[in-house]
Design a protein around this motif. Sequence first.
Motif, PDB file in Angstrom:
ATOM      1  N   ALA A 198     -81.041 -68.417 -54.436  1.00  0.00           N
ATOM      2  CA  ALA A 198     -81.895 -67.314 -55.699  1.00  0.00           C
ATOM      3  C   ALA A 198     -82.938 -66.680 -55.640  1.00  0.00           C
ATOM      4  O   ALA A 198     -84.251 -67.312 -54.620  1.00  0.00           O
ATOM      5  CB  ALA A 198     -82.976 -68.937 -56.458  1.00  0.00           C
ATOM      6  N   PRO A 199     -83.111 -65.480 -54.548  1.00  0.00           N
ATOM      7  CA  PRO A 199     -84.720 -64.310 -54.858  1.00  0.00           C
ATOM      8  C   PRO A 199     -85.119 -65.012 -56.457  1.00  0.00           C
ATOM      9  O   PRO A 199     -85.493 -64.587 -57.610  1.00  0.00           O
ATOM     10  CB  PRO A 199     -83.572 -63.226 -54.575  1.00  0.00           C
ATOM     11  CG  PRO A 199     -82.473 -63.066 -56.353  1.00  0.00           C
ATOM     12  CD  PRO A 199     -82.089 -64.342 -55.848  1.00  0.00           C
ATOM     13  N   ARG A 200     -86.641 -64.403 -56.185  1.00  0.00           N
ATOM     14  CA  ARG A 200     -87.204 -64.964 -57.358  1.00  0.00           C
ATOM     15  C   ARG A 200     -88.945 -63.939 -57.071  1.00  0.00           C
ATOM     16  O   ARG A 200     -89.110 -63.473 -55.844  1.00  0.00           O
ATOM     17  CB  ARG A 200     -88.022 -66.509 -57.647  1.00  0.00           C
ATOM     18  CG  ARG A 200     -88.896 -66.171 -58.742  1.00  0.00           C
ATOM     19  CD  ARG A 200     -89.053 -67.606 -58.923  1.00  0.00           C
ATOM     20  NE  ARG A 200     -89.972 -68.201 -58.024  1.00  0.00           N
ATOM     21  CZ  ARG A 200     -89.392 -69.682 -57.626  1.00  0.00           C
ATOM     22  NH1 ARG A 200     -88.456 -69.759 -57.240  1.00  0.00           N
ATOM     23  NH2 ARG A 200     -90.612 -69.566 -56.213  1.00  0.00           N
ATOM     24  N   PHE A 201     -89.360 -63.038 -57.931  1.00  0.00           N
ATOM     25  CA  PHE A 201     -90.240 -62.010 -58.123  1.00  0.00           C
ATOM     26  C   PHE A 201     -91.530 -62.567 -59.406  1.00  0.00           C
ATOM     27  O   PHE A 201     -90.962 -62.767 -59.877  1.00  0.00           O
ATOM     28  CB  PHE A 201     -90.117 -60.798 -58.834  1.00  0.00           C
ATOM     29  CG  PHE A 201     -88.929 -60.297 -57.582  1.00  0.00           C
ATOM     30  CD1 PHE A 201     -89.266 -59.810 -56.609  1.00  0.00           C
ATOM     31  CD2 PHE A 201     -87.266 -60.179 -57.982  1.00  0.00           C
ATOM     32  CE1 PHE A 201     -88.436 -58.977 -55.899  1.00  0.00           C
ATOM     33  CE2 PHE A 201     -86.615 -60.277 -56.888  1.00  0.00           C
ATOM     34  CZ  PHE A 201     -86.775 -59.187 -55.993  1.00  0.00           C
ATOM     35  N   ARG A 202     -92.786 -62.702 -58.543  1.00  0.00           N
ATOM     36  CA  ARG A 202     -94.032 -63.613 -58.919  1.00  0.00           C
ATOM     37  C   ARG A 202     -94.384 -62.239 -59.694  1.00  0.00           C
ATOM     38  O   ARG A 202     -95.203 -61.351 -59.254  1.00  0.00           O
ATOM     39  CB  ARG A 202     -94.337 -64.401 -58.634  1.00  0.00           C
ATOM     40  CG  ARG A 202     -95.630 -65.322 -59.316  1.00  0.00           C
ATOM     41  CD  ARG A 202     -96.884 -66.631 -58.351  1.00  0.00           C
ATOM     42  NE  ARG A 202     -95.099 -67.323 -58.835  1.00  0.00           N
ATOM     43  CZ  ARG A 202     -95.102 -68.443 -59.383  1.00  0.00           C
ATOM     44  NH1 ARG A 202     -95.918 -69.205 -58.026  1.00  0.00           N
ATOM     45  NH2 ARG A 202     -94.313 -69.119 -59.093  1.00  0.00           N
ATOM     46  N   GLY A 235    -100.826 -71.729 -64.482  1.00  0.00           N
ATOM     47  CA  GLY A 235     -99.896 -70.605 -64.727  1.00  0.00           C
ATOM     48  C   GLY A 235     -98.773 -69.348 -63.610  1.00  0.00           C
ATOM     49  O   GLY A 235     -99.509 -68.580 -63.247  1.00  0.00           O
ATOM     50  N   PHE A 236     -97.741 -69.274 -64.615  1.00  0.00           N
ATOM     51  CA  PHE A 236     -96.425 -68.249 -63.621  1.00  0.00           C
ATOM     52  C   PHE A 236     -96.494 -67.618 -65.125  1.00  0.00           C
ATOM     53  O   PHE A 236     -95.883 -68.115 -66.028  1.00  0.00           O
ATOM     54  CB  PHE A 236     -96.141 -68.275 -62.452  1.00  0.00           C
ATOM     55  CG  PHE A 236     -95.161 -69.530 -62.781  1.00  0.00           C
ATOM     56  CD1 PHE A 236     -93.911 -69.245 -63.099  1.00  0.00           C
ATOM     57  CD2 PHE A 236     -95.567 -71.147 -62.689  1.00  0.00           C
ATOM     58  CE1 PHE A 236     -93.496 -70.268 -63.832  1.00  0.00           C
ATOM     59  CE2 PHE A 236     -94.377 -71.669 -62.952  1.00  0.00           C
ATOM     60  CZ  PHE A 236     -93.536 -71.342 -63.536  1.00  0.00           C
ATOM     61  N   VAL A 237     -95.136 -66.301 -64.623  1.00  0.00           N
ATOM     62  CA  VAL A 237     -94.698 -65.378 -64.987  1.00  0.00           C
ATOM     63  C   VAL A 237     -93.384 -65.396 -63.645  1.00  0.00           C
ATOM     64  O   VAL A 237     -93.879 -64.235 -62.970  1.00  0.00           O
ATOM     65  CB  VAL A 237     -95.106 -64.490 -65.613  1.00  0.00           C
ATOM     66  CG1 VAL A 237     -93.645 -63.839 -66.129  1.00  0.00           C
ATOM     67  CG2 VAL A 237     -95.465 -64.742 -66.895  1.00  0.00           C
ATOM     68  N   ASP A 238     -92.455 -65.635 -63.634  1.00  0.00           N
ATOM     69  CA  ASP A 238     -91.091 -65.351 -62.776  1.00  0.00           C
ATOM     70  C   ASP A 238     -90.392 -64.584 -63.378  1.00  0.00           C
ATOM     71  O   ASP A 238     -89.349 -65.166 -63.890  1.00  0.00           O
ATOM     72  CB  ASP A 238     -90.586 -66.302 -61.994  1.00  0.00           C
ATOM     73  CG  ASP A 238     -91.213 -67.349 -60.674  1.00  0.00           C
ATOM     74  OD1 ASP A 238     -92.513 -66.639 -60.868  1.00  0.00           O
ATOM     75  OD2 ASP A 238     -92.110 -68.522 -60.417  1.00  0.00           O
TER      76      ASP A 238
END
Length: 365
Positions: A192-196, A210-213
Motif C-alpha cells: 500500500a503506497p500512501r500520500f500524506r 491529526g492527518f489526512v491521507d
Amino acid sequence: MLRPHPLLALLLLAGPAQAAPPPAEVAAEAQPPADGAGRRAAAAATAVAPGLVVHGAGHFVRGETQTGWRLLAAEGIGLGSAAGGVVGLAVTGASPRTMPVFAWMMIHGVGLFGVSYLADIYGSVAGPDGGGRPVRRAPWLALELGHRFVYDPIFDYGHLAVVGAEWRHAFFALEAEGLLAADDDNQRVRLAPRFRLLGPRPDRPADDGGFVDLRSALVWHRYGTERFSMTLLDVAARGRLDLHHVGRTLRGAFAEAELGIAAGATKHEGFDAEPEELLLGGFAFGLYLGHARDGWGEVALGYDHRHDGYAAGLKAVGLGSGVAGHFTIDARLGVSGPWGVGLEGAVGSAWLGGVSLLYRAGGER
C-alpha cells in the motif's frame, strides 16, 4: 441540494478559533472552579446513561456547555446522515449508481453518533492533561512481527504469522504486510503506497496528531485448501481529527474516518475469474497514551466495513446478516525506546486476536 458529508461535521463544529492551546500551556490553562473529582464523577454517570440519548449531557453537568452543545450537534448530524442514507437506499432501490454515497452516509452517520457519545464520556472525566500526547513527527521506519489467532467455523486456519513494514519519506509512505497461516494453506499479502496531505511527517512536525491521507493498496489473498484466490486494488481516503479542537476536555482523544472503494476478481481453480467490488468505510474513537517526549502509544475502538479480511462481515439475525463489517480494537504502546508492543482484536463473522512486537525508528511527540 448537496449534503455535507459526516466526515466534515466535527471540523465544522470545531472552528479555527476554538483550537486548544499547545500541550506546554495546558498546565496554565484556567479550569472551572468547581471542576473537582466529584463533579467529574457526576458528569461521567450522566454521560453514560442520559448521555446515550442526549450526547453532551456529561459536559453540561461538568460546566463545559460549549463542548456539550457541539457534541449534541454532532449527534444530530450523525442521526440525520444515517437516516438519510437509509431513506436514499430505499428510494433508489439500492441502485449501484448511488448506493456508495448513501452507504457512506449511513456508515459515517453511525460513526459520528458513536464518536460523540464516547467523547462525552471521556471528556466528562478527563483531567487537564488528557489521556496522552500525540506523535507530532512521524517515524521514518516501522516494523512489526506478530501472531494472530482466528476462530472461524468455516475455514481451517487458526494461527497466522504476521510480518509488516512501513517506510516514510516526506509526504510519501509505503506499507507492506504479509499474513501466513501456520496450520493451513492460506496467505494474504498487502502492498500500500500512501500520500500524506496534512499531518505529522518524518521531515517536519505537525501541530498535533491529526492527518489526512490518500492511499491505494494491492491485496492478494490465497485460500489454497479451498482452491481459490482473491486479488483487489483499492483506493481510499483516511483522516484523523484530534478532538481538542472540539473542546479542551477532549485533549488526548481523537476520531478517525475512512471511505473508499475496491475492485478486483476472485479466481476459483478450474473456473473463470469472477469480478468483485467492495465498499470501504470505517470510523474509530481513540486515545493517545503517555506524555513522555520520546514515547508513543495509542488505543482505538473502531468499525471497518471491509469484508475481505479474516474477520469479514458481522453475523446477525435475519436479512441483515453479513451486510455490516466488523468491529475492531487496536492498541500500540512504546515500551523501551524504539521498541513496543501491539494488541489487536476484531469481531465479525470470525473472531480475531493478536499480539505483535513493534519497532519504530524516529518520531517524537
